[in-house]
Motif scaffolding. Structure first.
Motif, PDB file in Angstrom:
ATOM      1  N   UNK A 171     -10.059   5.361  -8.992  1.00  0.00           N
ATOM      2  CA  UNK A 171     -11.365   5.756  -8.447  1.00  0.00           C
ATOM      3  C   UNK A 171     -11.152   7.091  -7.733  1.00  0.00           C
TER       4      UNK A 171
ATOM      5  N   UNK B 297     -10.498   6.720   5.576  1.00  0.00           N
ATOM      6  CA  UNK B 297      -9.871   5.494   5.090  1.00  0.00           C
ATOM      7  C   UNK B 297      -9.127   4.848   6.241  1.00  0.00           C
TER       8      UNK B 297
ATOM      9  N   UNK C  16     -13.217   2.113   3.442  1.00  0.00           N
ATOM     10  CA  UNK C  16     -13.508   3.514   3.127  1.00  0.00           C
ATOM     11  C   UNK C  16     -14.902   3.834   3.628  1.00  0.00           C
TER      12      UNK C  16
ATOM     13  N   UNK D 259      -8.462  -2.290   3.101  1.00  0.00           N
ATOM     14  CA  UNK D 259      -8.686  -0.848   3.302  1.00  0.00           C
ATOM     15  C   UNK D 259     -10.185  -0.614   3.314  1.00  0.00           C
TER      16      UNK D 259
ATOM     17  N   UNK E 114     -14.988   2.673 -10.374  1.00  0.00           N
ATOM     18  CA  UNK E 114     -13.618   2.216 -10.578  1.00  0.00           C
ATOM     19  C   UNK E 114     -13.366   2.144 -12.084  1.00  0.00           C
TER      20      UNK E 114
ATOM     21  N   UNK F 243     -14.586  14.100  -0.495  1.00  0.00           N
ATOM     22  CA  UNK F 243     -15.021  14.417   0.871  1.00  0.00           C
ATOM     23  C   UNK F 243     -15.835  15.721   0.872  1.00  0.00           C
TER      24      UNK F 243
ATOM     25  N   UNK G 207     -17.090   0.979   1.867  1.00  0.00           N
ATOM     26  CA  UNK G 207     -16.513   0.265   0.729  1.00  0.00           C
ATOM     27  C   UNK G 207     -15.245  -0.416   1.247  1.00  0.00           C
TER      28      UNK G 207
ATOM     29  N   UNK H  96     -11.626  -2.337  -0.132  1.00  0.00           N
ATOM     30  CA  UNK H  96     -10.767  -2.808  -1.229  1.00  0.00           C
ATOM     31  C   UNK H  96      -9.622  -3.618  -0.624  1.00  0.00           C
TER      32      UNK H  96
ATOM     33  N   UNK I 165     -14.723  11.796   4.761  1.00  0.00           N
ATOM     34  CA  UNK I 165     -14.262  10.545   4.149  1.00  0.00           C
ATOM     35  C   UNK I 165     -13.171   9.957   5.031  1.00  0.00           C
TER      36      UNK I 165
ATOM     37  N   UNK J  83     -19.895   0.232  -3.123  1.00  0.00           N
ATOM     38  CA  UNK J  83     -20.201   1.163  -2.036  1.00  0.00           C
ATOM     39  C   UNK J  83     -21.536   0.754  -1.426  1.00  0.00           C
TER      40      UNK J  83
ATOM     41  N   UNK K 247       0.845  -1.207   0.000  1.00  0.00           N
ATOM     42  CA  UNK K 247       0.000   0.000   0.000  1.00  0.00           C
ATOM     43  C   UNK K 247       0.868   1.240   0.000  1.00  0.00           C
TER      44      UNK K 247
ATOM     45  N   UNK L 181      -2.272  -0.947  -3.503  1.00  0.00           N
ATOM     46  CA  UNK L 181      -3.363   0.017  -3.402  1.00  0.00           C
ATOM     47  C   UNK L 181      -2.796   1.345  -2.904  1.00  0.00           C
TER      48      UNK L 181
ATOM     49  N   UNK M 103     -15.246  -3.610  -3.547  1.00  0.00           N
ATOM     50  CA  UNK M 103     -15.252  -2.462  -4.438  1.00  0.00           C
ATOM     51  C   UNK M 103     -16.587  -1.737  -4.476  1.00  0.00           C
TER      52      UNK M 103
ATOM     53  N   UNK N 133      -9.964  12.500  -3.021  1.00  0.00           N
ATOM     54  CA  UNK N 133      -9.133  11.328  -2.721  1.00  0.00           C
ATOM     55  C   UNK N 133      -9.104  10.437  -3.950  1.00  0.00           C
TER      56      UNK N 133
END
Lengths: 336, 336, 336, 336
Positions: free
Chosen positions: A192, B223, B213, B211, A323, A196, B192, B194, B221, B323, A149, A221, B321, A211
């Motif tokens: 993607x 993460x 989200x 991850x 995506x 926010x 979401x 990933x 937002x 939402x 990551x 990722x 992937x 983001x």
């Protein structure tokens, strides 16, 4: 043995590169200047390169017998034609980003360079020459295991009214797009974008922050926060998480004080200060390769892939939350 | 004036809370113990609370006249029944997480507490009591402007074979799910997930890292990297980005050394050390409120919302992937 | 089994210790209070310990049958008599610093305790209980090789007019004098004081800053900057340099922000906040030992040595630049 | 317009400066080389400056018509004669430290330069050109009020057998002696040396570590730890305490990792890496001034004062614990 350089475009960056070659770096001299506004070129001549010729047209400069290598620092829409002309002339060419304003244009440069049979183009992705990223790459390659990551941020105190949403990709994220490919030795397969809550400091035509979520061919990722009205400073963050540990891009060196009830280190506010040293290093690299009649560093291919990847990110802005796949053509052997 | 507490479940955490009340904190004493394995309860009695009664059944302990308040530290599937019994008895009840194993179960507790007309339940989300998060909340509330983003990580050196993918939500992310709601005074509206390249250190039934989200009602937002085989340590990171600046959860205090060509600070490797001080603070808060016949801190409603949000995150794992929307019922006035 | 404590002196620190025992710590209760101003004692009784008896005289409190242990928090000049009375009564006694106002007074307490044949006195050098110093001692004992040097600073934002030069030793350096002996398991053999340029913020009767240079029996060289008008904060620094590396006392945990062009962490400005947690730990230690009829932690001997060492430092202030020898009597076996 | 430089002494530093001028910096070229071992000079010629003349004697090089300026990089005992010859020839001269091996020798150079009526000598105190010290000086001059104290350390992992106690002054502290005068715009009035417990890693003829205590004309008190067998790294620390706050020399930029239960940043172990960038800057400064027929930066006077101050520090080593006065002659107006 001194490399004789011609500079096309004598605006802020062209003037600065002229100064760099004339006054800072060994091994090269400025012998030719050109600008769509000839007075600008003559002003740079007077200040920094009194022995240089001033040409009306960039093409004439490229063709001049005493010009060994070319710097393309003109406005972006003119880059493609100048770079193609330099390739045609067989002269090493440093091109400020973007290599071209479209992926197709960049593709034409790649094709021409492949046909020429050797590297002649270096694109001005200076972050690869930054001491911090250089250190980070060494650690990523040797100490933290397979990268999994990347968490990153690109923050700017404020932007003017003309900076609209897609510029967050083309003018801002473009640096991350290139430098992460180099850092990870990898390519993107999807993008993607999520938005926010908008900062109240962002003007009407700009969604800020954003983001961007990227996925690479190797499965890394990447999340990049782009926040160009962050108020507090120009701040570039990058953390790579590997199987065995993680590594951070260093903060720029600065003085820590204890004062007014705080332990505090200044953060830069002007982006021009952040990577200023890397311009010296990238041009020294250009001079060294050009003296051998070739180019190294970020290539036309890198410029082309950056264009394809950017286009996908802009599409991902427009189709928020979706995506978007990124597909690249096969890489010519010249760029292996 | 000393609060008389009964503890149901005398495993690791039940024993530790018994010690805390018997030996560390003022204002309470342990008068009753119960465990599905009576020998375990008697062992804790012998070691830590010789004057306590040992009950065969948790329900008897709850009903005992000399028990003013109850700690539910038994296995998760039994929590709902004991908490409902404590509410029925009108006795303040501290319940380790999860409040119930399903959102429906948590809903039944909320309904019972609302019917009782006053707060009687505190859920064991101890991070809200951590000194670092307390400091962070003060700064977020006063110094960095409206929160826009949260970047977070929850990393653990390694997990055993029985830890499978959904446990990354139910056992790990659950802490972030609760503490970010409190930190931001906000609720989630979507999730979401990933999956980066899988670490070679993760076993077959676990996708690691992940991850997550999250999006909140106010547009923040979030993460969160969950990486439970990160090797290097137990590491909890949280950065809140606001309109005027950003704030980081502090690193746990530790010694910096200069040794062996490195400037170095230890990172914890055992999660039990990271928030150990916050257990003292959460139980002191429970004792204080229970002495007044009520409860404060993380509520049944918080436990219920955590369950709903977790379920959405697990669905988001399964539909990688995508939402996934998160919808909450209206909040009863009791929890305003 | 609850330890019954009497508190002599109910000013700021006496009131705070009363609160600590009544409301925070397990294992003890306040059964008696005394102050030279009885109204002050009654106010504390009303606020914090309604069941406590109020005594006119400290000696009566010490003698009371239901008092198991005594806290001496009265003005410094009265400490010696109360501590001697507690020893005579065979009751464990926690004495705020100074143990006595003269080295001779401290010696009388040591002699009485040695005659009593067991530890009964704990002196209120709370820094030994600070989490940071505890961590530092572990690292010094195990990771950096033989200690060779200590670089330290004791800084305060400002001091009032009545704070004159010798108080920099008796009220300020006294903490370093004790804690370094404990940290290094060593004693002082000489002291020197030098005076830098005086800060314009220091008033007329105070030389500020000062640098105290100490040498230990094992040859460790210690430099301590004392700067009590440093303006910026209350800041305690300590770096131990060993043969294999060095270790720093941690900074107090706090939030790092990025804001206003600075990466910044707050520094405390009030000394009362810096070691507040260590008061809890030192009194918990007192309660634990006193429940066994004895005392642990900083001893009468430590208080006596601190007095001798302080006297030498004051002499070194008066004879600026001279190296003043420090000679200690043999340590009684009770304190090994 | 290119400055034509001759280099006397082509050992490690002479070779490196030759490379710097030939390959890195704009504005100068190497036209002459000389070494007491002519084969060494010819090797450097072959590798780095094929067009340079090689001279048997430094005096011939200085006298050569095509030599505009001279770098003296030969062994220390020869510096004085070469620098005097360059002054006599009216040619700008960069001299590696020491300017001369005695204060008297340095005085003769000062006198010759004063008689010449203009600055012709730059001494190789490169720390003044280090980016970190440059930042520190700006902050000291503008943000922390009047300086009152400096706490510093100069640590090296290990030294060879021939490094004996006085070399800690002449070869090690000499850098601090110069840079603190520049940083504070001040001069020393006394020196004292104390010796901590000796490291077991130090060999027999070396007292290591040492602490040097300096006092300046303005009353600043400086303590410098010199520890040349510190094992862990090459580490240069400097903290300036002013009336309003304090400032630290920055740590060299490096990557922070989280790995193996530690948050860690590498520390250099080779002194040659620490100030390598400042050599470029000092020589660029020399080229710039020499192109105008003069010199700037650290002067002969600075070299002379460094020699006087060093001698006092060595006397202070020999008379351990004594405060040795340092008296300087009046500064000629040329150096104001």
């Amino acid at each position: 043995m001194t490399l004789r350089i011609g500079v096309i475009g004598t605006g802020m960056i062209g003037r600065d590169h002229t100064r760099r070659i004339a006054q800072v770096l060994a091994g090269a001299e400025i012998v030719a200047l050109s600008d769509y506004n000839p007075a600008a070129a003559r002003a740079v001549q007077a200040d920094l390169a009194p022995d240089a010729m001033v040409y009306d047209k960039g093409e004439e400069l490229i063709a001049a017998d005493d010009v060994d290598a070319v710097l393309v620092c003109s406005t972006g829409s003119t880059h493609e034609a100048y770079v193609l002309a330099a390739i045609a002339a067989g002269k090493p060419c440093f091109c400020e980003k973007p290599l071209a304003t479209t992926a197709e244009g960049a593709k034409r440069i790649v094709d021409a360079e492949v046909a020429a049979g050797k590297r002649l183009v270096q694109v001005g992705f200076m972050r690869r020459y930054d001491a911090g990223y250089q250190m980070l790459k060494k650690v990523v390659d040797s100490q933290i295991g397979t990268p999994l990551m990347v968490h990153a941020a690109h923050r700017n105190p404020t932007v003017p009214e003309h900076y609209v949403t897609p510029m967050a990709i083309h003018d801002t994220l473009i640096h991350e797009i290139d430098v992460f490919r180099w850092l990870l030795d990898d390519d993107y397969v999807s993008a993607q974008v999520v938005f926010p809550r908008k900062s109240s400091h962002a003007h009407g035509k700009l969604a800020d922050p954003q983001i961007v979520l990227l996925e690479t061919a190797k499965g890394v990722r990447i999340d990049v926060e782009i926040f160009v009205n962050c108020r507090y400073g120009y701040d570039i963050q990058c953390q790579v998480v590997g199987e065995e540990g993680l590594a951070n891009l260093p903060e720029p060196m600065n003085i820590t004080t204890r004062k007014n009830a705080a332990l505090s280190t200044p953060i830069m506010t002007d982006w021009k200060d952040r990577f200023v040293d890397s311009y010296d290093v990238e041009l020294a690299d250009f001079i060294k390769a050009a003296a051998q009649g070739t180019a190294s560093g970020p290539s036309s291919w890198d410029g082309y892939v950056a264009a394809i990847s950017s286009d996908a990110c802009v599409e991902a802005q427009e189709k928020t939350g979706q995506i978007i796949p990124i597909t690249l053509p096969a890489r010519p052997a010249l760029y292996d």
